[in-house]
Scaffold this motif. Sequence first.
Motif, PDB file in Angstrom:
ATOM      1  N   GLY A 214      65.670  80.928 -72.060  1.00  0.00           N
ATOM      2  CA  GLY A 214      64.623  81.830 -71.568  1.00  0.00           C
ATOM      3  C   GLY A 214      64.810  83.251 -72.076  1.00  0.00           C
ATOM      4  N   LYS A 226      55.533  83.543 -69.073  1.00  0.00           N
ATOM      5  CA  LYS A 226      56.956  83.206 -68.885  1.00  0.00           C
ATOM      6  C   LYS A 226      57.104  81.845 -68.192  1.00  0.00           C
ATOM      7  CE  LYS A 226      58.848  87.876 -68.674  1.00  0.00           C
ATOM      8  NZ  LYS A 226      59.208  88.997 -67.844  1.00  0.00           N
ATOM      9  N   GLN A 227      56.299  81.646 -67.132  1.00  0.00           N
ATOM     10  CA  GLN A 227      56.426  80.396 -66.368  1.00  0.00           C
ATOM     11  C   GLN A 227      56.008  79.188 -67.197  1.00  0.00           C
ATOM     12  OE1 GLN A 227      54.148  81.385 -62.900  1.00  0.00           O
ATOM     13  NE2 GLN A 227      55.713  82.825 -62.202  1.00  0.00           N
ATOM     14  N   ARG A 230      58.618  78.287 -69.605  1.00  0.00           N
ATOM     15  CA  ARG A 230      59.713  77.621 -68.877  1.00  0.00           C
ATOM     16  C   ARG A 230      59.397  76.124 -68.722  1.00  0.00           C
ATOM     17  NH1 ARG A 230      64.141  77.001 -68.336  1.00  0.00           N
ATOM     18  NH2 ARG A 230      64.118  78.835 -69.564  1.00  0.00           N
TER      19      ARG A 230
END
Length: 310
Positions: A214, A226-227, A230
């Motif tokens: 990450g 970002k999520q 991920r």
Amino acid sequence: MYAHALGRTGLAVSQLGFGASPLGGEFGAIDEAEGLRAVKHAINRGVTYFDVAPYYGRTRAEEVLGRALEGQRDGVVLSTKVGRYGPREFDFSAARVESSINESLGRLRTDRLDIAIIHDIEFGSLIQIVDETLPALATAKKAGKVRAIGVSGLPLAALRRIIESADIDVVLSYCHYHLADTTLVDALAETVAELNIGLISASPLAMGLLTQAGPPAWHPAPDALKQTCRKAAELCARSGVDLATLALRFAVDAPFVSTTLVGMSSRAEVDRNLDALTQTFDPQLLEKLKQILAPVQGLTWPSGLPENSA
Ligand code: NAD
């Protein structure tokens, strides 16, 4: 590894370039001795293009790269930058261009730069970039200190405006050609090809978003991006595949760029990234990843003065 012509500069650059910002500690603490070995290892494995800036580690990356390139300088293409010196410290004046280049030459232990790039133009006045900064670089070019000149930045609109109003040799775009953002294609690919401008695409791992570990805490991406990245990393982990390797392979396959710059600071990263060039992936996994990333495709973040992003 392939080498490509860098537009009309007469320079040839390796398909994968070595981004030296991690050598300045921009992505976390680094072991300098290992950083030096990483540069030499990359050269031994065929990397011929290295990019740095006074901003990276506030001159530290240039110092480390300069030491690493001692005795190897003639075999590589070297770019550094002018204009950005801190998170909020910019100076695009002609006087600072001149002193900046001289200081960089000293730190990089060389008498010439192959490429000098105006760093993050969106933080300045684009009028000043065209009327003052680029002419100062042209003067350095005439003096033999610099071979090719160009601009870098995040908003593609700002890069486009410079291309349309000035005579430049190269453009460095970052975070706009990777698994979650391919906006570079429509924005610039055709224009740079027509004008024979060298296109350097940086940050194929989206500055860490497209890695299993990450991004660093300072990463400016919106939470949704970002999520979602991920989730992509989780899918890769379940499939036993390294997201960074796959992301790198995707980016370097871009036919319209001269080189793709990835940030590295260890021999292990150099090996992983160079090995990625010859790896093949399950097309179904790539499709699934693209589906996961589709809702955030092209999602970016503000950078610089708002008027430079339009
Ligand atoms: P990147 O997408 O290349 O990601 C770098 C990060 O990924 C670092 O933390 C690095 O250690 C890590 N990494 C590298 N290989 C990896 C691997 N195989 N597995 C897991 N992690 C890995 O982002 P970047 O470094 O910002 O971009 C590359 C280079 O492009 C920079 O170093 C710089 O030279 C240039 N750049 C220029 C500008 C500009 O001019 N405005 C902006 C961004 C980048």
